[in-house]
Scaffold this motif. Sequence first.
Motif, PDB file in Angstrom:
ATOM      1  N   MET A 107      88.767  -6.225   2.493  1.00 14.39           N
ATOM      2  CA  MET A 107      88.372  -7.254   4.218  1.00 14.39           C
ATOM      3  C   MET A 107      87.302  -6.525   5.435  1.00 14.39           C
ATOM      4  O   MET A 107      86.882  -7.251   6.067  1.00 14.39           O
ATOM      5  N   PRO A 108      87.265  -5.352   5.500  1.00 11.87           N
ATOM      6  CA  PRO A 108      86.754  -4.787   6.651  1.00 11.87           C
ATOM      7  C   PRO A 108      84.514  -4.689   5.640  1.00 11.87           C
ATOM      8  O   PRO A 108      84.244  -6.062   6.524  1.00 11.87           O
ATOM      9  N   THR A 109      85.058  -4.836   4.895  1.00 12.65           N
ATOM     10  CA  THR A 109      83.660  -5.572   4.138  1.00 12.65           C
ATOM     11  C   THR A 109      82.928  -7.003   4.115  1.00 12.65           C
ATOM     12  O   THR A 109      81.996  -7.411   4.873  1.00 12.65           O
ATOM     13  N   LEU A 110      83.987  -7.488   4.025  1.00 13.12           N
ATOM     14  CA  LEU A 110      84.042  -9.092   4.115  1.00 13.12           C
ATOM     15  C   LEU A 110      83.752  -9.312   5.439  1.00 13.12           C
ATOM     16  O   LEU A 110      82.788  -9.984   6.298  1.00 13.12           O
ATOM     17  N   MET A 111      84.942  -9.067   6.544  1.00  9.44           N
ATOM     18  CA  MET A 111      84.662  -8.809   8.148  1.00  9.44           C
ATOM     19  C   MET A 111      83.424  -9.116   8.815  1.00  9.44           C
ATOM     20  O   MET A 111      82.713  -9.833   9.974  1.00  9.44           O
ATOM     21  N   LYS A 112      82.856  -8.068   8.249  1.00 15.66           N
ATOM     22  CA  LYS A 112      81.712  -7.271   8.343  1.00 15.66           C
ATOM     23  C   LYS A 112      80.774  -8.124   8.224  1.00 15.66           C
ATOM     24  O   LYS A 112      80.053  -8.967   9.677  1.00 15.66           O
ATOM     25  N   GLY A 113      80.405  -9.156   7.657  1.00 16.06           N
ATOM     26  CA  GLY A 113      79.446 -10.008   7.269  1.00 16.06           C
ATOM     27  C   GLY A 113      79.977 -11.002   7.912  1.00 16.06           C
ATOM     28  O   GLY A 113      78.958 -12.037   8.600  1.00 16.06           O
ATOM     29  N   LEU A 114      81.437 -12.171   7.864  1.00 18.44           N
ATOM     30  CA  LEU A 114      81.901 -12.881   8.594  1.00 18.44           C
ATOM     31  C   LEU A 114      81.541 -12.800   9.979  1.00 18.44           C
ATOM     32  O   LEU A 114      81.113 -13.493  10.540  1.00 18.44           O
ATOM     33  N   LEU A 115      81.850 -11.570  10.573  1.00 11.90           N
ATOM     34  CA  LEU A 115      81.599 -11.566  12.135  1.00 11.90           C
ATOM     35  C   LEU A 115      79.731 -11.414  12.531  1.00 11.90           C
ATOM     36  O   LEU A 115      79.128 -12.092  13.260  1.00 11.90           O
ATOM     37  N   SER A 116      78.939 -11.395  11.534  1.00 12.27           N
ATOM     38  CA  SER A 116      77.534 -11.323  12.275  1.00 12.27           C
ATOM     39  C   SER A 116      76.546 -11.686  11.556  1.00 12.27           C
ATOM     40  O   SER A 116      75.989 -12.324  12.257  1.00 12.27           O
ATOM     41  N   ALA A 117      77.681 -13.059  10.962  1.00 10.11           N
ATOM     42  CA  ALA A 117      76.842 -14.130  10.416  1.00 10.11           C
ATOM     43  C   ALA A 117      76.367 -15.272  11.061  1.00 10.11           C
ATOM     44  O   ALA A 117      75.425 -15.752  11.225  1.00 10.11           O
ATOM     45  N   PHE A 118      76.641 -15.237  12.266  1.00  6.03           N
ATOM     46  CA  PHE A 118      76.135 -15.451  13.365  1.00  6.03           C
ATOM     47  C   PHE A 118      76.165 -15.383  14.972  1.00  6.03           C
ATOM     48  O   PHE A 118      77.108 -16.511  15.706  1.00  6.03           O
ATOM     49  N   SER A 119      76.919 -14.264  15.134  1.00  8.70           N
ATOM     50  CA  SER A 119      76.613 -13.532  15.919  1.00  8.70           C
ATOM     51  C   SER A 119      75.339 -13.849  17.071  1.00  8.70           C
ATOM     52  O   SER A 119      74.492 -14.144  16.543  1.00  8.70           O
ATOM     53  N   GLY A 120      75.753 -13.995  18.444  1.00 10.86           N
ATOM     54  CA  GLY A 120      74.610 -14.507  18.861  1.00 10.86           C
ATOM     55  C   GLY A 120      74.089 -16.317  19.027  1.00 10.86           C
ATOM     56  O   GLY A 120      73.609 -16.580  19.547  1.00 10.86           O
ATOM     57  N   PHE A 121      74.728 -16.796  17.840  1.00 13.80           N
ATOM     58  CA  PHE A 121      74.850 -18.268  18.191  1.00 13.80           C
ATOM     59  C   PHE A 121      75.238 -19.105  19.645  1.00 13.80           C
ATOM     60  O   PHE A 121      76.038 -18.371  19.921  1.00 13.80           O
ATOM     61  N   THR A 122      74.700 -19.710  20.085  1.00 11.94           N
ATOM     62  CA  THR A 122      75.586 -20.420  21.320  1.00 11.94           C
ATOM     63  C   THR A 122      76.613 -21.542  20.658  1.00 11.94           C
ATOM     64  O   THR A 122      76.723 -22.101  19.405  1.00 11.94           O
ATOM     65  N   VAL A 123      77.771 -21.402  21.534  1.00 13.71           N
ATOM     66  CA  VAL A 123      78.912 -22.275  20.541  1.00 13.71           C
ATOM     67  C   VAL A 123      78.392 -23.537  19.996  1.00 13.71           C
ATOM     68  O   VAL A 123      78.945 -24.495  19.058  1.00 13.71           O
ATOM     69  N   GLU A 124      77.531 -24.462  20.294  1.00 15.94           N
ATOM     70  CA  GLU A 124      76.807 -25.843  21.049  1.00 15.94           C
ATOM     71  C   GLU A 124      76.074 -25.571  19.170  1.00 15.94           C
ATOM     72  O   GLU A 124      76.139 -26.519  18.445  1.00 15.94           O
ATOM     73  N   ASP A 125      74.869 -24.596  19.703  1.00 18.84           N
ATOM     74  CA  ASP A 125      74.220 -24.399  18.247  1.00 18.84           C
ATOM     75  C   ASP A 125      75.748 -24.464  16.603  1.00 18.84           C
ATOM     76  O   ASP A 125      75.120 -24.655  16.201  1.00 18.84           O
ATOM     77  N   PHE A 126      76.050 -23.140  16.726  1.00 15.81           N
ATOM     78  CA  PHE A 126      76.483 -23.519  15.632  1.00 15.81           C
ATOM     79  C   PHE A 126      77.944 -24.532  15.460  1.00 15.81           C
ATOM     80  O   PHE A 126      77.423 -24.840  13.790  1.00 15.81           O
ATOM     81  N   ALA A 127      77.786 -25.310  16.843  1.00 17.38           N
ATOM     82  CA  ALA A 127      79.093 -26.884  15.928  1.00 17.38           C
ATOM     83  C   ALA A 127      78.181 -27.717  15.511  1.00 17.38           C
ATOM     84  O   ALA A 127      78.305 -28.062  14.671  1.00 17.38           O
TER      85      ALA A 127
END
Lengths: 308, 308
Positions: A107-127
Motif C-alpha cells: 500500500m505505501p508504494t501504491l499510495m505514493k503513486g496515487l497521491l502524486s499522480a494529480f497533485s497540484g491540479f485544480t479540481v476543475e481540471d481534474f474533473a
Amino acid sequence: MAEKLSLWNDTPTRQAITQFVQQVTDASGSSFVPLAERVAVFDNDGTLWCEKPMYIQLDFILRRWVEMAQENPALREQQPWKAAVEKDYAWLGNAVTKHYRGDDSDMPTLMKGLLSAFSGFTVEDFAARAGEFLHTQSHPTLKRPYSQCGYAPMIELLRYLEANGFTNYIVSGGGREFMRPITQELYGIPADRVVGSSVSLEFREDGDGGDVLSQPHLDVLDDGPVKPTRIWSRIGKRPILAVGNSNGDIQMLQFANRPPRPSLRMLILHDDAEREFDYVAGAEKSLELAKQYGWTVASIKNDWKSVF
Amino acid sequence: MAEKLSLWNDTPTRQAITQFVQQVTDASGSSFVPLAERVAVFDNDGTLWCEKPMYIQLDFILRRWVEMAQENPALREQQPWKAAVEKDYAWLGNAVTKHYRGDDSDMPTLMKGLLSAFSGFTVEDFAARAGEFLHTQSHPTLKRPYSQCGYAPMIELLRYLEANGFTNYIVSGGGREFMRPITQELYGIPADRVVGSSVSLEFREDGDGGDVLSQPHLDVLDDGPVKPTRIWSRIGKRPILAVGNSNGDIQMLQFANRPPRPSLRMLILHDDAEREFDYVAGAEKSLELAKQYGWTVASIKNDWKSVF
C-alpha cells in the motif's frame, strides 16, 4: 411495481427487493418509512459497474503514470510507475487483493503513486480529465465504452427506488472526484451524492477568485469502517438500504440495520464468467456474514437477465 | 419575480438579487446558467440566523458544560467550564472575536471544552439532544424561540432562489451536527446539504448493526480558506451565489467568482440595534473587500422590511 425490475429474473432476490420496497412504502403498515428516511447507499466498483480485470480508475491512473514516466525517466525504475510502463498489471491487481485480505504491504508504494499522480491540479481540471477519459476510453476485455460499463439491472434498481421515494447515494472506496463527472448521466446520481475516497484540497486565493487544488496527501480512504462515518458526515442519516460486493462494504451494510426499522442489505456476487467475471477474492468475509445474518445475495448469473 | 421578495425594501440590494437571478435564468441571454450549476451557498450564524449576543450553539454547549461541571466539580475551576458555571459570557464572546481578528490565544482552551463536550455520544443521540434544545429553548435577549430566530427575508430569499432552479446549501463554521436537526424545517435545507465544522467520527460494530460515535478530535473547522475546499468536497461544484457576514466567509465569496460566468456575492451587514444587533466586529476585512470588489452588502436596517 415488481414488473418494473424487468432486467431481474423472477427469483427470491427480486422478491426480497420488491417486498422490502412494498413494506417501507405502505403507509398503513407497521414497517412504513417516511420519504426523508428512505436513504439508499451503493458501493460503485463491482456493485454499480465493473471492477475487473482492474478498477476503471486504475486504468486512468496508469495512463497518468506512463505520462509522468515519459516526462521523468527516473520514475520508470520505481513502482508503481514501472508496473505502468511495463504493463505489469499483475503487480497492481495483487496489491489490491492483498489489501482486501488484510495485507497492506504494497500500500505505501501504491499510495505514493496515487497521491502524486494529480497533485497540484485544480479540481476543475481534474474533473475535465476524468470526464474525458470516461467518455472516450473502453474496457480492455469487455470492449465496451467505460461510459457503458454500468450494470443495467442496477441502474434499473436505482430508478425503481427513486420511483418509490428513495434517495440514492454512491458510497465508494473509489475516488470521489474520478466518479463525479459521469455519475449523473450513468446512474442519475448528482455530484453532491457521491461519497468516495479523496486527497486533501487546498484553496489558493487569486484576488477576487481562486482555485481549489489537489494536494499529495490522503484525506479519506472511504472503505470498511470508514464508510459508515462518511455516510453520516455526508448524508446525516442512517440508510435503510445498502448494496456492496466486497469486504470493504461490510460495515456499511451493518450500519444500515436499526431494528425495528426494516432494512435491506445486498451483496452482488460475481459468478458469471461468460457475461462479466467470476471471482470472490476480497469478498470472502462479506459472503460469510451474508449467510450468518441473512443478507440478500444477488447472483449475476442467476438473478440478472442481462448485465449491461 | 421581483415582487416575490416582499420582505425586502425596494433598494439597490434587492435589485442586485433580482437582476442576477433574471440574468442566469434567461435561456436566451449570454449569462444563462444551466439548472445543475445554479448552486447557492449560505453561511449560517449571522447570515441565516442570529449570532449575538453569542452563537446559538454556544448556549447549547454552555448548558452541557454546566452539566459536566455538576458531574465533575474539578471542572468548575477550569476554563471554559468555569465561564459556563459563572455565566462569564464576556470571556467566551471575546475568545471568538479575537479569533476573527487573527488572535487564537484562547482557542486551545475553548477547543478542549468543545471537543470533550459530546465525546462518546452516538451521532443519533447528539442529533436528538440538539433537536430538543433548538425546539424548546429561546434566545436570551430577543425572547424568541431559537426555532424562530431565522431571518425571514433570508428564508424568503432561499425560496425565491429555489423557485428559480437554485439548489441551496449551508456552509457554516458552526457545527454540522448541531444545525442538521432544524435546517429542513427552518430553511427547507435537508441534512445532506448542510456543510459545517465537525469532530471526527468512528464506527463501532455491534454484530449486525453498530453506531457512529463522536470522537474528541477536530475533523474540520469549516471557516475561512477551508470553506471553498469543503464546498468542493461536499457539493462538487463551484457556486454562483454566496452569502456571508464575516471575515470567515471571504474565501467562500471569492471562490464563487469564475468569469465570464456571472456570480452574486453578498454580505449581511448587522446595523440594526433596534430590531436585531449592531456590530461589525469580525467582519471588518470582509466589508473592506466588498467595497474593493463590488460585492453586494445587505443592510438589515435599510434593506429588510422585517427581520423575523
